[in-house]
Write a protein that holds these residues in place. Structure first.
Motif, PDB file in Angstrom:
ATOM      1  N   LEU A 306     135.421  24.919   5.356  1.00  0.00           N
ATOM      2  CA  LEU A 306     136.803  25.007   5.717  1.00  0.00           C
ATOM      3  C   LEU A 306     137.638  23.756   5.582  1.00  0.00           C
ATOM      4  O   LEU A 306     138.677  23.703   5.665  1.00  0.00           O
ATOM      5  N   ALA A 307     136.811  22.599   5.185  1.00  0.00           N
ATOM      6  CA  ALA A 307     137.375  21.372   5.318  1.00  0.00           C
ATOM      7  C   ALA A 307     138.464  21.267   4.123  1.00  0.00           C
ATOM      8  O   ALA A 307     139.499  20.481   4.443  1.00  0.00           O
ATOM      9  N   ALA A 308     138.508  21.778   2.985  1.00  0.00           N
ATOM     10  CA  ALA A 308     139.265  21.516   1.950  1.00  0.00           C
ATOM     11  C   ALA A 308     140.565  22.384   2.381  1.00  0.00           C
ATOM     12  O   ALA A 308     141.581  21.589   2.179  1.00  0.00           O
ATOM     13  N   VAL A 309     140.604  23.312   2.680  1.00  0.00           N
ATOM     14  CA  VAL A 309     141.708  24.293   2.998  1.00  0.00           C
ATOM     15  C   VAL A 309     142.507  23.647   4.143  1.00  0.00           C
ATOM     16  O   VAL A 309     143.496  23.325   4.132  1.00  0.00           O
ATOM     17  N   ARG A 310     141.651  23.045   5.122  1.00  0.00           N
ATOM     18  CA  ARG A 310     142.298  22.416   6.334  1.00  0.00           C
ATOM     19  C   ARG A 310     142.976  21.121   5.852  1.00  0.00           C
ATOM     20  O   ARG A 310     144.044  20.735   6.157  1.00  0.00           O
ATOM     21  N   SER A 311     142.364  20.323   4.848  1.00  0.00           N
ATOM     22  CA  SER A 311     142.953  19.229   4.194  1.00  0.00           C
ATOM     23  C   SER A 311     144.215  19.574   3.776  1.00  0.00           C
ATOM     24  O   SER A 311     145.251  18.817   3.970  1.00  0.00           O
ATOM     25  N   LEU A 312     144.065  20.543   2.953  1.00  0.00           N
ATOM     26  CA  LEU A 312     145.655  20.972   2.011  1.00  0.00           C
ATOM     27  C   LEU A 312     146.738  21.322   3.108  1.00  0.00           C
ATOM     28  O   LEU A 312     147.721  20.738   2.857  1.00  0.00           O
ATOM     29  N   LEU A 313     146.345  21.946   4.152  1.00  0.00           N
ATOM     30  CA  LEU A 313     147.436  22.359   5.136  1.00  0.00           C
ATOM     31  C   LEU A 313     148.047  21.089   5.804  1.00  0.00           C
ATOM     32  O   LEU A 313     149.058  21.141   5.988  1.00  0.00           O
ATOM     33  N   HIS A 314     147.003  20.112   6.091  1.00  0.00           N
ATOM     34  CA  HIS A 314     147.613  19.009   6.753  1.00  0.00           C
ATOM     35  C   HIS A 314     148.484  18.200   5.763  1.00  0.00           C
ATOM     36  O   HIS A 314     149.571  17.742   6.203  1.00  0.00           O
ATOM     37  N   LEU A 315     148.103  18.218   4.559  1.00  0.00           N
ATOM     38  CA  LEU A 315     148.821  17.434   3.492  1.00  0.00           C
ATOM     39  C   LEU A 315     150.288  18.106   3.190  1.00  0.00           C
ATOM     40  O   LEU A 315     151.270  17.506   3.118  1.00  0.00           O
ATOM     41  N   ALA A 316     150.435  19.549   3.343  1.00  0.00           N
ATOM     42  CA  ALA A 316     151.603  20.181   3.193  1.00  0.00           C
ATOM     43  C   ALA A 316     152.573  19.908   4.365  1.00  0.00           C
ATOM     44  O   ALA A 316     153.515  20.023   4.237  1.00  0.00           O
ATOM     45  N   MET A 317     151.799  19.457   5.473  1.00  0.00           N
ATOM     46  CA  MET A 317     152.409  19.305   6.566  1.00  0.00           C
ATOM     47  C   MET A 317     153.070  17.802   6.671  1.00  0.00           C
ATOM     48  O   MET A 317     153.548  17.305   7.769  1.00  0.00           O
ATOM     49  N   GLY A 318     152.530  16.903   5.784  1.00  0.00           N
ATOM     50  CA  GLY A 318     153.098  15.729   5.727  1.00  0.00           C
ATOM     51  C   GLY A 318     152.099  14.792   6.281  1.00  0.00           C
ATOM     52  O   GLY A 318     152.690  13.615   6.822  1.00  0.00           O
ATOM     53  N   ASN A 319     151.118  15.076   6.951  1.00  0.00           N
ATOM     54  CA  ASN A 319     150.122  14.115   7.387  1.00  0.00           C
ATOM     55  C   ASN A 319     148.719  14.012   6.613  1.00  0.00           C
ATOM     56  O   ASN A 319     147.897  14.505   6.624  1.00  0.00           O
ATOM     57  N   GLU A 324     142.925  13.427   5.344  1.00  0.00           N
ATOM     58  CA  GLU A 324     141.725  12.563   5.088  1.00  0.00           C
ATOM     59  C   GLU A 324     140.613  12.766   5.957  1.00  0.00           C
ATOM     60  O   GLU A 324     139.654  12.795   5.638  1.00  0.00           O
ATOM     61  N   ARG A 325     140.806  12.903   7.275  1.00  0.00           N
ATOM     62  CA  ARG A 325     140.201  12.864   8.259  1.00  0.00           C
ATOM     63  C   ARG A 325     139.467  14.533   8.092  1.00  0.00           C
ATOM     64  O   ARG A 325     138.258  14.422   8.518  1.00  0.00           O
TER      65      ARG A 325
END
Length: 518
Positions: A306-319, A324-325
């Motif tokens: 689930l790391a890739a989709v979690r990363s994408l959501l964080h990126l969409a939220m501006g973080n 990256e984490r």
């Protein structure tokens, strides 16, 4: 589903006729698996453990029954383990039908106790045994379509996608054609896997089969239909039709605490929320799903998936830092991780890193989706580089891939300025129809400010968060005071800040620095 088989099994077990119970189990395994609450568990609980160990199919049924209850899943795992031991001790049976059932049971047991890699060998052996049978022996294997489906699922979760697709295709070929046919999991899995992998033509073809009248709405909504619903949702997302995708997910009927396909469901739900413009809700839903799964959700393997989709959501939220984490949880240097890293680097303005990671992802890509995502980032990078020699070639390569696969979502996952430039470049290169099918704005919804700062400016900004004086920053970074002043002026201008505190506040809000660096 015929519940009378459950009644017959319960009666046979109750009178101690375990051979009859096993015979009923062999002939009606899948009907029994769907009706375990109809007195089967209670009847099997009365059988002495020593007798159960001599009949692995009954051990498996009892384990599956316990697995339906979150409070008894640990006990169910013990029964699965006992079934595996019993299966191995009876592996050399001469009866080819029993051998297939035994291997299928072992494969399913390994999968259900969370050891999918160990399920591969018995699953392959079961398929080989089926293919060695003559017509007479094969006719005695009831529910061949369902058996192939279970073997395919074991292979899929064991990381053997190609073998899994073969098993599902064989299972679909074995499915009867009249109404209320069995083996719906085969077209369902074929639809979902191809959609997740980005093979939309294949996914659409199997979705059409899954919609045929020979299958029922119950099959399309319950456990066998999970990947069908995931596949339909992904097909809708490629049209940016979030309501249709949400409707398919809402049609699923299962227990979120025990559904085997929970990671595919969780990832698809997160993507639907992203397309709806609710990335924060998607992240909260993902976390809630993981929490609901308990220890299973906290396993490193699950977090990695689930790391890739979690990363994408964080990126969409501006973080971008959180994005990256999130990727740090990814196990191994997979193409999926490289393309996610390339997307983050692009949003930060690190074009060289983005281009490198996109090309590595392209070389290692084993699905159409990852290949197109890598090509999308590479095209965006070349459009940012003035006079790039490969600009037109990169855009045409992307255009041809989008044309061949039908994928559109990867372009919408670029930062807004890049999404606009890629859409315009596609139109200028003759791919106007594709450009018109793309959304008018990026799904990320903003230009990540990190794209405006150089690596050195970000380094100065991070030190600035804890060191107030210019001299202190210069000493920490081993730069001249004049150089630090120059970087600070550039940071203030790019962040539209008038002073240090405002710059730090903006940087925190936009994910350029984390709270721990403050």
């Amino acid at each position: 589903m015929d519940r009378s088989h459950a009644t017959r099994l319960a009666e046979a077990a109750g009178r101690g006729d375990l051979e009859a119970a096993v015979s009923i189990t062999r002939d009606h395994w899948f009907d029994l698996a769907l009706s375990l609450r109809s007195g089967v568990i209670e009847a099997l609980e009365q059988v002495p453990p020593a007798s159960l160990r001599e009949h692995p199919p009954l051990l498996m049924l009892l384990g599956m029954g316990y697995n339906l209850s979150p409070q008894r899943r640990a006990r169910g795992m013990r029964y699965f383990a006992s079934a595996i031991f019993a299966v191995r001790s009876s592996r050399q049976t001469a009866n080819p039908v029993d051998r297939v059932l035994v291997l299928t049971a072992e494969s399913a047991a390994f999968r259900l106790i969370g050891r999918p890699a160990l399920a591969v060998r018995p699953a392959r052996a079961a398929i080989a045994a089926l293919e060695r049978m003559d017509a007479a022996a094969l006719a005695r294997v009831s529910a061949r379509a369902q058996i192939y489906a279970h073997l395919g699922i074991s292979l899929y979760y064991g990381g053997r996608t190609g073998d899994a697709l073969y098993a599902f295709q064989r299972g679909l070929a074995e499915s009867p054609t009249p109404t209320h046919a069995s083996g719906f999991a085969n077209p369902s899995m074929l639809c979902g896997i191809h959609a997740l992998d980005g093979d939309l033509g294949e996914a659409g073809a199997y979705a059409a089969i899954a919609r045929e009248d020979r299958w029922t709405d119950v099959q399309r909504s319950w456990y066998p239909g999970t990947f069908y619903r995931v596949g339909e949702a992904m097909l809708a997302l490629e049209r940016f039709d979030a309501p249709a995708a949400r409707a398919h997910l809402d049609a699923m009927v299962h227990d979120r605490r025990t559904i085997e396909h929970w990671q595919a469901v969780a990832s698809t739900e997160a993507l639907v929320a992203l397309v709806e413009g609710r990335a924060a809700a998607g992240l909260a839903g993902l976390d809630a799903f993981i929490t609901l799964r308990g220890p299973e959700g906290r396993r490193a393997g699950a977090r990695s998936q689930l790391a890739a989709v979690r990363s994408l959501l964080h990126l969409a939220m501006g973080n971008a830092d959180a994005a990256e984490r999130a990727l740090q949880r990814f196990e191994g240097p997979s193409a999926v991780k490289y393309v996610a890293s390339a997307r983050i680097a692009l949003s930060r303005g690190r074009i060289g890193s983005a281009l490198h990671d996109a090309r590595v992802a392209s070389e290692r890509a084993d699905t159409s989706r990852v290949s197109v995502e890598a090509a999308t980032v590479e095209a965006a990078c070349t459009l940012r580089i003035p006079g790039a020699r490969r600009r037109r070639a990169a855009v045409e390569h992307l255009g041809e891939q989008l044309l061949a696969t039908g994928l559109r979502l990867p372009v919408a996952l670029l930062p807004p300025a890049d999404c606009d430039s890629v859409r315009t470049a596609l139109s200028d290169a003759g791919y106007t129809a594709i450009a018109e099918e793309l959304p008018t704005c990026s799904l990320l919804g903003f230009d990540t400010p990190a794209a405006q700062l150089t690596d050195r400016e970000i380094a100065v900004l991070r030190v600035m968060a804890t060191v107030p004086s210019i001299a202190g920053i210069a000493d920490h970074l081993r730069l001249s005071v004049h150089t630090v002043k120059s970087h600070r002026r550039s940071i203030y201008r790019k962040l539209d800040a008038q002073d240090r505190e405002t710059a730090i506040a903006i940087a925190l809000d936009r994910g350029l620095i984390s709270a721990s660096e403050r």
